[in-house]
Design a protein around this motif. Structure first.
Motif, mmCIF file in Angstrom:
data_model
loop_
_atom_site.group_PDB
_atom_site.id
_atom_site.type_symbol
_atom_site.label_atom_id
_atom_site.label_comp_id
_atom_site.label_asym_id
_atom_site.label_seq_id
_atom_site.Cartn_x
_atom_site.Cartn_y
_atom_site.Cartn_z
ATOM 1 N N ILE A 176 0.813 -1.216 0.000
ATOM 2 C CA ILE A 176 0.000 0.000 0.000
ATOM 3 C C ILE A 176 0.842 1.260 0.000
ATOM 4 O O ILE A 176 0.356 2.341 -0.352
ATOM 5 N N GLY A 226 -1.381 -0.871 -3.761
ATOM 6 C CA GLY A 226 -2.748 -0.838 -3.279
ATOM 7 C C GLY A 226 -2.895 -1.618 -1.992
ATOM 8 O O GLY A 226 -1.934 -2.188 -1.461
ATOM 9 N N ASP A 270 -6.454 -5.835 -3.220
ATOM 10 C CA ASP A 270 -7.270 -4.980 -4.088
ATOM 11 C C ASP A 270 -6.644 -4.693 -5.450
ATOM 12 O O ASP A 270 -7.360 -4.673 -6.464
ATOM 13 N N PRO A 271 -5.325 -4.425 -5.548
ATOM 14 C CA PRO A 271 -4.793 -4.051 -6.858
ATOM 15 C C PRO A 271 -4.461 -5.236 -7.768
ATOM 16 O O PRO A 271 -4.041 -5.020 -8.912
#
Length: 260
Positions: free
Chosen positions: A124, A145, A149-150
């Protein structure tokens, strides 16, 4: 390097500042400095509490030179135990995810020992991602991310090994950390919430959706937290196991997704 500040003087200065490994650190700083002025600046930064690895711009990890930018979490030697555990269970051509990758040290080390794996990493922290992209060799991919999530959705159900060096320091214990960590490393890489396991809970809840059948999740945790981590893994359908290393002073919990 020009004459002036000598290595014995550097050792004495670092020892007076509380550096436990003053001799080793002094040798590294003297070797890295290109001039007396630069050496003095480096010593001053170390005395102020800046991590040695951030001053040098790199850290040694599993025999590799890992580039570490200012403000990026410094790889710990104890984490080499998680590399060992993951390598022992990774098959040739495995898909490996280095989650909460920091500078990418774990993924780079696994890749060096297991050529031919498909390596993905994510963090992140933008600064960490910048370091990881310099440390993880192509064709490895690094994403920025929050946790999963990414990641490309094509990876769901395909990952054989997830290594997640999640933060596991309880929030109340952050103030007790040495200034190298407390002041100069990102809090997001250290603070694990009230009991230190908040991020582990999130990872364990999502990991079964991303792991291939029979795939493994590995996390590093505190020895006193290991039983709680085991419970978290089991509650999310992962078959847990604890491994301790006296050599590395490290505890790793693994969780296996059952075969379908």
């Amino acid at each position: 390097m020009s004459s002036g500040l000598t290595e014995p003087h550097v050792v004495a200065t670092l020892r007076a500042a509380g550096c436990v490994f003053a001799e080793d650190e002094a040798a590294l700083l003297v070797e890295a400095a290109q001039s007396h002025v630069e050496l003095q600046q480096m010593v001053d930064r170390r005395v102020s509490g800046l991590p040695l690895e951030q001053i040098l711009g790199c850290a040694e990890f599993c025999g590799l030179r890992i580039l570490v930018d200012p403000g990026v979490f410094v790889p710990r030697q104890r984490t080499a135990f998680m590399v060992e555990r993951a390598v022992a269970l990774a098959a040739p051509g495995a898909v490996v995810l280095d989650l909460c990758c920091g500078a990418g040290a774990i993924g780079a080390a696994i890749s060096a020992q297991l050529p031919g794996i498909e390596l993905i990493a994510a963090d992140i922290d933008p600064a960490a991602v910048g370091s990881a992209r310099r440390n993880i060799p192509p064709p490895g991919r690094v994403f920025e991310g929050d946790l999963f999530d990414p990641l490309p959705t094509e990876l769901r159900g395909r990952i054989d090994i997830i290594v997640a060096n999640t933060p596991y320091v309880p929030t109340g214990s952050i103030a007790l950390l040495p200034p190298e960590a407390r002041v100069h490393e990102p809090r997001v890489a250290l603070d694990g919430g009230t009991d230190g396991l908040d991020v582990q809970r999130r990872v364990a809840a999502e990991a079964p959706h991303w792991l291939a059948p029979g795939g493994h999740l590995f996390v590093e945790t505190g020895e006193e937290q290991a039983d709680l981590t085991v419970g978290i893994f089991a509650a999310n359908g992962l078959t847990p196991a604890i491994a301790h290393s006296e050599e590395f002073f490290s505890t790793v919990v693994s969780g296996r997704r059952p075969l379908d």
